[in-house]
Scaffold this motif. Sequence first.
Motif, PDB file in Angstrom:
ATOM      1  N   UNK A 191      48.518  35.363  59.113  1.00  0.00           N
ATOM      2  CA  UNK A 191      48.589  34.048  58.474  1.00  0.00           C
ATOM      3  C   UNK A 191      47.192  33.553  58.116  1.00  0.00           C
ATOM      4  N   UNK A 192      46.770  33.823  56.902  1.00  0.00           N
ATOM      5  CA  UNK A 192      45.472  33.346  56.433  1.00  0.00           C
ATOM      6  C   UNK A 192      45.627  32.453  55.210  1.00  0.00           C
ATOM      7  N   UNK A 193      46.783  31.880  55.051  1.00  0.00           N
ATOM      8  CA  UNK A 193      46.971  30.986  53.920  1.00  0.00           C
ATOM      9  C   UNK A 193      46.235  29.681  54.168  1.00  0.00           C
ATOM     10  N   UNK A 194      46.059  28.948  53.105  1.00  0.00           N
ATOM     11  CA  UNK A 194      45.313  27.683  53.184  1.00  0.00           C
ATOM     12  C   UNK A 194      46.024  26.668  54.080  1.00  0.00           C
ATOM     13  N   UNK A 195      47.355  26.633  54.023  1.00  0.00           N
ATOM     14  CA  UNK A 195      48.111  25.683  54.839  1.00  0.00           C
ATOM     15  C   UNK A 195      47.955  25.979  56.329  1.00  0.00           C
ATOM     16  N   UNK A 196      47.979  27.242  56.678  1.00  0.00           N
ATOM     17  CA  UNK A 196      47.824  27.621  58.087  1.00  0.00           C
ATOM     18  C   UNK A 196      46.420  27.291  58.564  1.00  0.00           C
ATOM     19  N   UNK A 197      45.429  27.528  57.719  1.00  0.00           N
ATOM     20  CA  UNK A 197      44.046  27.206  58.100  1.00  0.00           C
ATOM     21  C   UNK A 197      43.870  25.710  58.298  1.00  0.00           C
ATOM     22  N   UNK A 198      44.465  24.904  57.422  1.00  0.00           N
ATOM     23  CA  UNK A 198      44.385  23.446  57.560  1.00  0.00           C
ATOM     24  C   UNK A 198      45.094  22.982  58.827  1.00  0.00           C
ATOM     25  N   UNK A 199      46.218  23.611  59.139  1.00  0.00           N
ATOM     26  CA  UNK A 199      46.957  23.268  60.357  1.00  0.00           C
ATOM     27  C   UNK A 199      46.136  23.606  61.598  1.00  0.00           C
ATOM     28  N   UNK A 200      45.503  24.766  61.583  1.00  0.00           N
ATOM     29  CA  UNK A 200      44.627  25.157  62.693  1.00  0.00           C
ATOM     30  C   UNK A 200      43.462  24.189  62.836  1.00  0.00           C
ATOM     31  N   UNK A 201      42.884  23.804  61.714  1.00  0.00           N
ATOM     32  CA  UNK A 201      41.738  22.894  61.730  1.00  0.00           C
ATOM     33  C   UNK A 201      42.127  21.532  62.308  1.00  0.00           C
ATOM     34  N   UNK A 202      43.293  21.034  61.932  1.00  0.00           N
ATOM     35  CA  UNK A 202      43.762  19.747  62.438  1.00  0.00           C
ATOM     36  C   UNK A 202      44.021  19.823  63.945  1.00  0.00           C
ATOM     37  N   UNK A 203      44.654  20.884  64.389  1.00  0.00           N
ATOM     38  CA  UNK A 203      44.922  21.045  65.821  1.00  0.00           C
ATOM     39  C   UNK A 203      43.618  21.191  66.596  1.00  0.00           C
TER      40      UNK A 203
END
Length: 183
Positions: free
Chosen positions: A33-45
């Motif tokens: 999972x290296x999509x932009x949405x997953x990265x943003x979700x990881x960043x928020x968490x």
Amino acid sequence: MSISPFSSNTPEILPGAQAARQIASSLPQHSSDNTRDVQEEKLTALMAQVEFRLISAAWTLRRLPSKDTGYLKMRGMMWPDTPAQAGDYAAADMTAMQARRAARISATDVDQMQPALDLLQLLPDVADRKLVFWAAWHQDGERQAKIPWARVRRSMDSSLSRWTLKRRYENSLKWLSSIILAQ
């Protein structure tokens, strides 16, 4: 060939980078999972986790005993100025804040405090370091929905608006989280 700690062959590890690696190792790994949405979700968490670590570190630092108060308390026990009276003792009922402050600091809290505070060294601007520290300090050990920006502003001796402080605080947390994700 022996490598001395003073030779230039050994890479120098900054304390903040060591703390970032420690937090990055606790993150769940998603290889596909290296999509932009997953990265943003990881960043928020990760921003929430970094903020929690900084708040708990500031709360631990705030509750550490002072050498001066320890000395004065000991001196008062050995040579009391006046005999104790009934009004000298603390009231039987404590507020929730007083009870939390009186709670004993655990060894793990102290061990986790320094790496979390070392994360502040990864911020390039000294004013942002102060802002993040004072915002964590004034949250009294719990993440608050509304940070008391007026108290943060007074502690920093700044004249910035609360909106500017809030924006810079969120950007600083995002910066730290980005560095940790890059690990």
